[in-house]
Design an enzyme around this catalytic site. Structure first.
Site, mmCIF file in Angstrom:
data_model
loop_
_atom_site.group_PDB
_atom_site.id
_atom_site.type_symbol
_atom_site.label_atom_id
_atom_site.label_comp_id
_atom_site.label_asym_id
_atom_site.label_seq_id
_atom_site.Cartn_x
_atom_site.Cartn_y
_atom_site.Cartn_z
ATOM 1 C CE1 TYR A 267 1.200 2.780 8.543
ATOM 2 C CE2 TYR A 267 0.121 4.524 9.791
ATOM 3 C CZ TYR A 267 0.195 3.750 8.655
ATOM 4 O OH TYR A 267 -0.691 3.934 7.648
ATOM 5 N NE ARG B 196 -1.818 1.964 3.380
ATOM 6 C CZ ARG B 196 -1.717 1.892 4.713
ATOM 7 N NH1 ARG B 196 -2.419 1.001 5.376
ATOM 8 N NH2 ARG B 196 -0.910 2.702 5.372
ATOM 9 C CG HIS C 49 -6.253 3.149 6.117
ATOM 10 N ND1 HIS C 49 -6.686 1.945 5.607
ATOM 11 C CD2 HIS C 49 -7.320 3.710 6.741
ATOM 12 C CE1 HIS C 49 -7.968 1.776 5.931
ATOM 13 N NE2 HIS C 49 -8.375 2.827 6.602
#
Lengths: 325, 394
Positions: free
Chosen positions: B291, B278, B282
């Site tokens: 993160y 990805r 998100h």
């Protein structure tokens, strides 16, 4: 007309629906060759084949997810949850998916063909997990219909209506009456209207309202009250969602008093919704507070089941205190 | 009773399945050439270009609409960046009449099926032309004419639904199947288990396509499962499974084509795990810098699936620098113009608030609606959009 108990009437309704439309399918845990733990699907697999009446793996969220997909595809699934107590693993599929399918897609897709059957209610020494009445959880969910029959004639007519209705419908069957309730049932296909309450007995002093197995309790309570000269109007709500406000309000306009009774716990129970609505509609006509006679706010107990349940004596007392208020 | 004849041992023997290592299927190298011994799938020029255009459309739409969200023109957005090959390549291996039941990062499949930029925009802005009548958040697309089931937010709910849908297709005998997409995070939901088990037991023609992109929001795959990805779970259900390089358009297409044959001709459900990344956040509400590292992202940026396909197309002389320039320019212009048009369109009519809850509006809901209309009539300035657009409904 044939004499049937409630299970035979349900079995007959499923048989009728499957015979009329090959897209009607029955499935769930143990509904196949065994015919269901209560025998509601007896002989359906033998008659219509394994593809249309079959066992599923033991997974409630899967049963209803699968049923949602089938209904979206254009089939007419009648899914069985073995006990209403075990419907909660499927709560997400029912509340977030079935109920919102049509709305969220702008009516591009729908699961209107879906019917979910589940035995519900206490009185059979079922303890915490074979006794629950979860209708109020679902009554808070726009998009669902929730239906409860009170006898074999109702069971067949309302189940056939639920199967043919173009909305996802939960059909809660009072298992205490499965074999106890016996009556004449027409052999042909007939449907009773959803969303309509039924006035079982006219009266002038007080309206007593319930659904499902509780109608039998009401009948006994009303007999006691009438012996003492209280004229009771008795209403079977039949459909919890969307419920028939009109019939109940019209009755209360006339009687000025209302007792609502259900097995489920008091707090957050559907009687609260009825009481609030009728208080708004009929404020100037009410001569006493609306009474709710329900299960207690506890999990459903085993040994003290009789004490817990809203029996005819408790309903009778509520009628008395209402007319004496 | 067991379903297989178990070998008997007379001392405790544990096994953790480590002997099952699932290989990754690859055909196309990043430079656009095939791996040694790899056989190019049967893809003609027209189809290859249809796939490529859908991937580029998805990328440009995503970039532009994320920017629009940043400018405050749109409430929310989710990109498919980095996963275009996994989504478009699989959708392209199906029949256009097969059902697609997606999660929410599969706009590429819709683009491939021919959803127009107008249709995307109408949903994103929830205007009067949105098929969903402005009810759902952006990127919750649906199209009945393109056999693309409307998206919902709850994760994994579509997976058992796909099993049910495909069971209906099997009974109808129409030769079609259903594909359902989900991420590796969604595969941790109970609905995943329910769906695969039921599909295997009832031999349902359904393809489960997992986009394993390494993260579920901030949760890395290592905190999602301890096993070797999602693929080995298929063994437990006795289901055919394949793991594919999700940035390799040819491998994804070929794997899905073969899976469809198993599903439709043999009623064998299949699990496909596409290994991808990805590249974007998100969603527009997320910032991945909290993160994961830029270095990690850079490694994957070099594996760009769109560039990989472009180099392959160029090697076959099916695509040129000029073609690319023209496509990019046209697409950017179309996205921009369409966005302006969609943004100006009025919202859905006021009565869409209460329609489609049921097939017919129940009396109690009709009363609530009447009461709302009277209220808006008294306070039209507080509800300018709906008041203007009530079209006599007030």
């Amino acid at each position: 007309m044939t004499q049937m108990n409630m299970l035979q009437a349900i079995n007959n309704a499923l048989d009728t629906a499957m015979a009329a439309n090959e897209r009607v399918l029955c499935f769930g845990e143990d509904v196949g060759v065994f015919g269901g733990v209560f025998r509601a699907t007896s002989n359906l697999q033998q008659k219509y084949g394994k593809a249309r009446c079959f066992n599923t793996p033991l997974v409630e969220q899967g049963i209803i997810g699968f049923a949602n997909g089938l209904a979206a595809q254009g089939s007419v699934p009648v899914a069985e949850i073995q006990f209403a107590d075990y419907i909660f693993p499927a709560f997400d599929q029912i509340v977030n998916e079935s109920a919102k399918f049509r709305y969220r897609s702008g009516n591009l897709f729908n699961v209107g063909g879906l019917t979910i059957r589940a035995p519900y209610g206490g009185g059979i020494a079922g303890g915490l997990y074979h006794s629950q009445s979860p209708e109020a959880y679902f009554a808070h969910t726009p998009g669902l219909k929730v239906v409860v029959p009170r006898n074999p004639h109702q069971a067949k007519g309302l189940l056939l209506a639920a199967i043919h209705d173009q909305n996802p419908t939960l059909f809660f069957e009072p298992k205490r009456l499965y074999r106890a309730s016996v009556g004449e049932v027409p052999d042909e296909d007939y449907r009773l209207p959803l969303g309509e309450a039924e006035v079982l007995k006219e009266g002038t002093d007080i309206t007593v309202l319930g659904w499902g197995a509780q109608m039998e309790v009401i009948e006994h309570a009303v007999e006691m009250a009438e012996k003492e000269g209280v004229s009771c109007e008795v209403i079977d709500l039949r459909t919890i969602l969307p419920w028939d406000v009109e019939t109940v309000a019209n009755s209360v306009f006339k009687t000025g008093r209302l007792v609502v009774t259900h097995e489920a716990p008091l707090t957050g129970g559907f009687a609260g919704e009825i009481a609030a609505t009728i208080q708004e509609r009929c404020f100037l006509y009410l001569e006493s507070p609306i009474a709710r006679v329900t299960g207690m706010d506890t999990p459903f107990p085993l040994v003290l089941e009789k004490e817990h349940l809203p029996n005819h004596l408790k309903v009778y007392e509520a009628i008395r205190s209402s007319v004496e208020f | 009773m067991t379903t297989t004849k178990a070998r008997v041992v007379y001392s405790p023997v544990f096994t953790d399945g480590a002997e099952f290592r699932i290989p990754t299927f690859k055909l196309l190298k990043q430079d656009g050439s095939l791996y040694k011994g790899a056989k190019a799938p049967d893809l003609d020029k027209d189809k290859a270009l249809r796939i490529y255009r859908a991937m580029v459309t998805t990328r440009i739409l995503d970039e532009r609409m994320l920017a629009a969200q940043r400018q405050g023109r749109l409430s929310f957005y989710m990109q498919c960046t980095g996963e275009e090959a996994a989504v478009v390549g699989s959708a392209a291996a199906l029949d256009d009449a097969d059902m697609i039941m997606a999660q929410y990062r599969e706009q590429g499949a819709l683009a491939y099926r021919g959803f127009t930029i107008d249709e995307f925009m109408n949903q994103l802005f929830g205007n009067e032309l949105d098929y969903g009548k402005g009810r759902q958040m952006p990127v919750h697309y649906g199209s009945s004419k393109l056999n693309y089931m409307t998206i919902s937010s709850p994760l994994a709910t579509q997976i058992p639904q796909a099993t049910g849908y495909a069971y209906g297709q099997k009974l109808a005998g129409d030769g079609h199947c259903t594909i359902t997409y989900f991420g590796e995070g969604a595969a941790s939901e109970g609905d995943f288990h329910a769906a695969l088990n039921m599909a295997a037991v009832h031999r349902v023609p359904v393809i489960f396509l997992c986009r394993n992109n390494g993260y579920a929001i901030s949760t890395p795959a290592a905190e999602q499962f301890a096993a070797d990805g999602v693929a080995p779970r298929a063994y437990g259900y006795k289901m055919d499974v394949i793991r594919v390089d999700g940035n390799d358009i040819l491998a994804v297409h070929e794997a899905t084509r073969a899976a469809r044959t198993l599903a439709v001709e043999h009623n064998r459900p299949v699990l496909i795990e596409t290994m991808t990344y990805r590249l974007a956040a998100h969603s527009s509400s997320d910032d991945p810098s909290g993160y994961r590292s830029k270095d990690e992202e850079a490694v994957w940026r070099e594996k760009d699936p769109i560039l990989r396909m472009r180099l392959w197309l160029e090697s076959k002389k099916w695509w040129s620098e000029d073609d690319e320039k023209q496509l990019q320019e046209n697409m950017r212009r179309e996205v921009l113009e369409t966005m302006k048009r969609a943004q100006k369109r009025p919202p859905p009519a006021l009565d869409t608030l209460v329609s489609d809850v049921y097939d017919e509006v129940p009396p109690a809901l009709a009363e609530q609606f009447d009461s709302l209309k009277s209220h808006i009539r008294r306070h039209p300035d507080a509800y300018p959009k709906s008041a203007e657009h009530a079209k006599g409904g007030l």
